[in-house]
Design an enzyme around this catalytic site. Structure first.
Site, PDB file in Angstrom:
ATOM      1  CG  HIS A   1       0.266   6.895   9.246  1.00 11.76           C
ATOM      2  ND1 HIS A   1       0.269   7.596   8.048  1.00 11.76           N
ATOM      3  CD2 HIS A   1       0.083   7.819  10.222  1.00 11.76           C
ATOM      4  CE1 HIS A   1       0.099   8.898   8.312  1.00 11.76           C
ATOM      5  NE2 HIS A   1      -0.021   9.055   9.611  1.00 11.76           N
ATOM      6  CG  LEU A   2      -3.338   0.468   8.366  1.00 12.82           C
ATOM      7  CD1 LEU A   2      -4.570  -0.226   7.805  1.00 12.82           C
ATOM      8  CD2 LEU A   2      -2.956  -0.139   9.714  1.00 12.82           C
TER       9      LEU A   2
ATOM     10  CG  ASN B   1       1.699   8.727   4.852  1.00 12.49           C
ATOM     11  OD1 ASN B   1       0.891   7.873   5.200  1.00 12.49           O
ATOM     12  ND2 ASN B   1       2.593   9.241   5.668  1.00 12.49           N
TER      13      ASN B   1
ATOM     14  CG  ASP C   1      -1.373  12.820   8.320  1.00 13.48           C
ATOM     15  OD1 ASP C   1      -1.310  13.894   8.928  1.00 13.48           O
ATOM     16  OD2 ASP C   1      -0.874  11.768   8.747  1.00 13.48           O
TER      17      ASP C   1
ATOM     18  CG  ASN D   1       5.143  16.678  11.686  1.00 14.93           C
ATOM     19  OD1 ASN D   1       4.486  17.547  12.234  1.00 14.93           O
ATOM     20  ND2 ASN D   1       5.520  16.747  10.426  1.00 14.93           N
TER      21      ASN D   1
ATOM     22  CG  ASP E   1      -0.205  10.669  13.611  1.00 16.63           C
ATOM     23  OD1 ASP E   1      -0.073   9.994  12.560  1.00 16.63           O
ATOM     24  OD2 ASP E   1       0.429  11.723  13.810  1.00 16.63           O
TER      25      ASP E   1
ATOM     26  CG  HIS F   1       8.678   4.987  11.586  1.00 17.46           C
ATOM     27  ND1 HIS F   1       8.609   5.335  10.249  1.00 17.46           N
ATOM     28  CD2 HIS F   1       8.085   5.989  12.272  1.00 17.46           C
ATOM     29  CE1 HIS F   1       7.993   6.509  10.150  1.00 17.46           C
ATOM     30  NE2 HIS F   1       7.658   6.928  11.353  1.00 17.46           N
TER      31      HIS F   1
HETATM   32 ZN   LIG Z   1      -0.007  14.375  10.250  1.00 16.04          ZN
END
Ligand SMILES: [Zn+2]
Length: 447
Positions: A72-73, A104, A164, A295, A322, A326
């Protein structure tokens, strides 16, 4: 691919795959020679006036550059959490020469425009290759298919699609998506989570693994069956359609068993496990420290054991980090209010070394498969995840397996400080990362 001004690089004494020491020569973006001919070849280049730098790598292990199918970037939209540039630097320091950025973001990567933007930002940053993942459904809402074909035909040439963070819950949509991507050999990466069994959209969404610890703490639980039920359904859909399914972040023993069953039947399914699910358990939630909120949730000791076994025997194909950065305020708050997710790019290989290599479950050749060759093969990359051999694209890393370091997220290149390994001593350090023939990390630091 590489700029003509890049010097050639002679790596001396590194151990490819942890085996016998060899010299490697890198020139013009490729591995020019491996073994005794590397230094004579380097001399020839020098005689021709080419600049050749030497990297002494005695004791270090040479591996193909790592490839992460699950990163996730956060850009566009959540640049306070991470940007493509900061995530790329974190990836390079962790030994990744390619990452796949989940959809996302905000706006969601569900159009050709957004995936092209992310792809371009990756090229501009220049520390790792960035491949955008396209959303399966518009806005990740699970109601209508996104423009899969347009994203595939865009300059980003997307081959991987995932909602995702959300599960593609509607089986008809999942079937259509599998049918659609089959036309261009793409695949669907599913976040397997039955929403109704995890309180999704209710006032009491699941907060942790459902089990003894959740019962004692009185926190709403995320049962293993919520993951397993979707995986079982999806492998049957993939079989029915004859298409490719990839299961994201497998976290339970039952999931491993279902995937093993599916593979025995010849179903075209691949699966990933995160580093954190290979070591951490739901016992940590007793601390109420939101750094452990993720998650799918941290599971039990028995699940951790099954995941390691599944990875060792090939049921689970790859490591997917993953990596989910944050901002501090999203994590330093009450457990129930905290965001889900952990950072992982800069610690992934160390966790694999500790849980899989130092336990004797796998050797470094198998590490190269699960972190590089197999993820590259799943995506159909032809220049990543390749063997360390003459003629191949020079995407590789050097690792010092004897190094020990205490994880300090404040020292990380990622903007995210939410590492569950902070304060832990982990083995191994990436000393160099070579991206398409150019050293982007040297002596453990960004160039
Ligand atoms: Zn996921």
């Amino acid at each position: 691919m590489t700029a003509p001004s890049n010097p050639a690089l002679l790596i001396t004494g590194a151990r490819p795959y942890g085996e016998q020491p060899q010299d490697l020569l890198i020139a013009e973006g490729r591995i020019a020679a491996v073994g005794p001919e590397a230094s004579s070849h380097a001399e020839q280049l020098r005689a021709q006036g080419t600049q050749v730098e030497t990297l002494e790598a005695e004791g270090q292990i040479a591996l193909p550059g790592l490839v992460d199918l699950h990163t996730h970037l956060r850009e566009p939209g959540r640049e306070d959490a991470e940007t493509v540039a900061t995530g790329s630097r974190a990836a390079a320091l962790g030994g990744f020469t390619a990452v796949h950025a989940m959809a996302n973001s905000s706006p969601v990567a569900d159009t050709a425009g957004v995936v092209e933007q992310v792809h371009r930002l990756g090229l501009d940053a220049g520390y790792t290759e960035v491949y955008p993942v396209g959303a399966v459904t518009v806005g990740l809402a699970g109601e209508q298919l996104a423009e899969l074909g347009a994203m595939a035909e865009s300059s980003a040439q997307v081959r991987m699609f995932s909602d995702d963070g959300h599960c593609v819950h509607n089986p008809v949509l999942m079937r259509r998506a599998l049918e659609y991507v089959k036309t261009f050999d793409g695949f669907i990466a599913q976040h397997a989570q039955e929403p109704a069994l995890t309180g999704w959209g209710t006032e009491t969404p699941a907060q942790m693994n459902e089990g003894c610890v959740s019962a004692e703490l009185g926190l709403p639980g995320w049962p293993a069956v919520a993951e397993e039920a979707i995986i079982a359904r999806d492998v049957l859909l993939a079989q029915h359609v004859g298409s490719r399914l990839h299961v994201c972040h497998v976290s339970t023993r039952g999931s491993v068993e279902i995937i093993r069953w599916a593979k025995e039947r010849g179903i075209d399914v691949t699966a990933e496990v995160t580093p954190h699910h290979l070591i951490l358990t739901d016992e940590l939630v007793r601390s109420y420290d939101p750094v452990y909120k993720v998650n799918p949730p941290l599971r039990t000791e028995a699940d951790v054991h099954a995941l390691r076994e599944g990875l060792a025997d090939g049921t689970i194909d790859v490591i997917g980090t993953d990596h989910a950065p944050h901002p501090t305020e999203a994590k330093e708050c009450e457990w129930s209010q905290a965001a889900m997710g952990m950072t992982g790019l800069e610690t992934a290989l160390s966790v694999v070394q500790m849980t899989m290599v130092e336990t004797g479950l796998i050797d470094w050749r198998r590490v190269a498969e699960i972190t590089s060759a197999k993820p590259a093969e799943i995506y159909r990359h032809t220049h990543q995840g390749r063997p360390l051999a003459a003629g191949e694209a020079a995407n590789l890393i050097l690792v010092d397996p004897a190094a020990r370091r205490t994880v300090d997220p404040l020292q990380h290149a990622s903007k995210g400080r939410n590492s569950p390994f902070r304060g832990m001593e982990l083995p191994g350090e990436v000393r160099a990362t070579v991206l398409n023939g150019r050293a982007v990390v040297r002596e453990g630091a960004l160039v």
